[in-house]
Design a protein around this motif. Structure first.
Motif, mmCIF file in Angstrom:
data_model
loop_
_atom_site.group_PDB
_atom_site.id
_atom_site.type_symbol
_atom_site.label_atom_id
_atom_site.label_comp_id
_atom_site.label_asym_id
_atom_site.label_seq_id
_atom_site.Cartn_x
_atom_site.Cartn_y
_atom_site.Cartn_z
ATOM 1 N N VAL A 1 -4.933 -9.296 -3.999
ATOM 2 C CA VAL A 1 -4.514 -7.987 -4.482
ATOM 3 C C VAL A 1 -3.474 -7.475 -3.494
ATOM 4 C CG1 VAL A 1 -5.218 -5.620 -4.972
ATOM 5 C CG2 VAL A 1 -6.744 -7.531 -5.537
ATOM 6 N N GLY A 2 -2.237 -7.427 -3.928
ATOM 7 C CA GLY A 2 -1.154 -7.045 -3.034
ATOM 8 C C GLY A 2 -0.683 -5.628 -3.264
ATOM 9 N N SER A 3 0.617 -5.473 -3.329
ATOM 10 C CA SER A 3 1.242 -4.169 -3.532
ATOM 11 C C SER A 3 2.636 -4.410 -4.073
ATOM 12 C CB SER A 3 1.322 -3.401 -2.211
ATOM 13 O OG SER A 3 2.246 -2.327 -2.290
ATOM 14 N N SER A 4 3.149 -3.453 -4.841
ATOM 15 C CA SER A 4 4.529 -3.595 -5.300
ATOM 16 C C SER A 4 5.497 -3.592 -4.126
ATOM 17 C CB SER A 4 4.882 -2.470 -6.282
ATOM 18 O OG SER A 4 4.655 -1.196 -5.708
ATOM 19 N N THR B 1 4.855 -4.580 5.871
ATOM 20 C CA THR B 1 4.953 -5.672 6.836
ATOM 21 C C THR B 1 3.814 -6.673 6.678
ATOM 22 O OG1 THR B 1 6.066 -4.225 8.424
ATOM 23 C CG2 THR B 1 5.037 -6.224 9.296
ATOM 24 N N GLY B 2 2.587 -6.165 6.657
ATOM 25 C CA GLY B 2 1.431 -7.053 6.568
ATOM 26 C C GLY B 2 1.335 -7.773 5.237
ATOM 27 N N ARG B 3 1.587 -7.055 4.145
ATOM 28 C CA ARG B 3 1.454 -7.673 2.823
ATOM 29 C C ARG B 3 2.543 -8.716 2.584
ATOM 30 N NH1 ARG B 3 -2.610 -4.898 0.409
ATOM 31 N NH2 ARG B 3 -2.827 -2.664 0.856
ATOM 32 N N ALA B 4 3.736 -8.477 3.112
ATOM 33 C CA ALA B 4 4.800 -9.477 2.966
ATOM 34 C C ALA B 4 4.443 -10.749 3.725
ATOM 35 C CB ALA B 4 6.120 -8.899 3.472
ATOM 36 N N LEU C 1 0.308 -7.697 -8.004
ATOM 37 C CA LEU C 1 0.892 -6.554 -7.319
ATOM 38 C C LEU C 1 0.740 -5.286 -8.150
ATOM 39 C CD1 LEU C 1 4.235 -8.222 -6.146
ATOM 40 C CD2 LEU C 1 1.960 -8.349 -5.091
ATOM 41 N N PRO C 2 -0.113 -4.370 -7.709
ATOM 42 C CA PRO C 2 -0.264 -3.125 -8.450
ATOM 43 C C PRO C 2 0.881 -2.163 -8.170
ATOM 44 C CG PRO C 2 -1.623 -3.052 -6.494
ATOM 45 C CD PRO C 2 -0.998 -4.428 -6.530
ATOM 46 N N GLY C 3 1.222 -1.380 -9.170
ATOM 47 C CA GLY C 3 2.120 -0.253 -8.960
ATOM 48 C C GLY C 3 1.271 0.986 -8.728
ATOM 49 N N ARG C 4 1.512 1.985 -9.505
ATOM 50 C CA ARG C 4 0.761 3.235 -9.369
ATOM 51 C C ARG C 4 -0.465 3.154 -10.279
ATOM 52 N NH1 ARG C 4 2.118 5.787 -5.049
ATOM 53 N NH2 ARG C 4 1.725 7.847 -5.933
#
Length: 266
Positions: free
Chosen positions: A146-149, A163-166, A190-193
């Motif tokens: 589970v990452g992030s946009s 930084t960490g997620r990349a 990658l979730p958005g909002r």
């Protein structure tokens, strides 16, 4: 569609709330055996009871509560051991964790960079190292982060997270090519909002920083999303369940965005 994961064992990290819980619920609904992992034992037990009540006679389903702090010494080992003792060898590993504090890149110190690695990379790599050998031996496995946009487009004022997620994304992309021949897929979602407590916290921080209201921040945020709304956790969970499924066996090394079109690049 039959996702073909009934009876498979899934360890879902940080699944006592937010997106982790959404993923755990989606996997449980498909009959997977799910370990609810988190630092809050009572909350994990409550979720297990809820899942069991919802499952009815769903074939293959079981759930257990696993109390573990994955960032503490021995936490990863304890979580894996409890899951395998209670449910069997781990087939599906969902990497997830709490987001770090907001902050600008220009203000980062060495301790912030260390925190990005310690919370967003090290425990996830440790989970992979303990569970991957069994997956490769059985020639079936699913690893999903589970990452992030912010992995696709770094987000303002979230420098530690970016930084960490990349770094985690680069590790997992490299890993995906190494284990594809063994029947193990490695992907990011990658979730958005998405309407979670974490997003509410970020919106509240933005409102305080800008001297405005939470609703005004949400209104502005929705305007940046082509779908004009925040996503629902269940929508994210459904996408995760598919990436962990048998039919998704030819999808690996991808970072799929679940963001209502927020990130405009291809």
């Amino acid at each position: 569609m039959d996702l073909g994961i009934a009876g498979r064992t899934a360890l879902v990290a940080a699944s006592t709330g937010g997106l982790g819980l959404a993923v755990a619920r989606a996997l449980a609904a498909e009959g997977a055996k799910v370990a609810i992992v988190g630092r809050r034992r009572e909350r994990a037990q409550e979720i297990v009871a809820e899942l069991q009540a919802d499952s009815g006679d769903l074939q293959g389903f079981r759930a257990i509560a696993v109390e573990a702090d994955l960032t503490a010494p021995g936490g990863v080992e304890a979580a894996v051991a409890q899951t395998e003792t209670g449910l069997g060898p781990i087939d599906i590993l969902v990497l997830n964790g709490p987001g770090p504090k907001p902050g600008a890149a220009a203000t980062l110190g060495s301790e912030d960079i260390a925190a990005a690695f310690e919370t967003l990379v090290r425990p996830h790599q440790a989970l992979v190292s303990l569970t991957l050998p069994g997956m490769r031996e059985r020639r079936w496995g699913r690893i999903l982060a589970v990452g992030s946009s912010g992995v696709a487009a770094p987000l303002p004022n979230l420098a530690i997270s970016n930084t960490g997620r990349a770094a985690l994304a680069a590790y997992l992309k490299t890993l995906a090519a190494e284990v594809a021949l063994d029947g193990v897929t490695v992907n990011l979602l990658l979730p958005g909002r998405i309407a979670t407590d974490r997003v509410t916290e970020l919106d509240q921080a933005a409102a305080k920083r800008r001297g405005t209201t939470l609703e005004e921040i949400r209104l502005e945020s929705r305007k940046t999303i082509p779908a004009r709304r925040y996503g629902e956790p269940a929508e994210f969970g459904a996408a995760a369940a598919f990436l962990c499924s048998a039919p998704a066996s030819y999808i690996t090394g991808v970072a799929l965005r679940c963001d209502g079109g927020l990130i405009r690049s291809l």
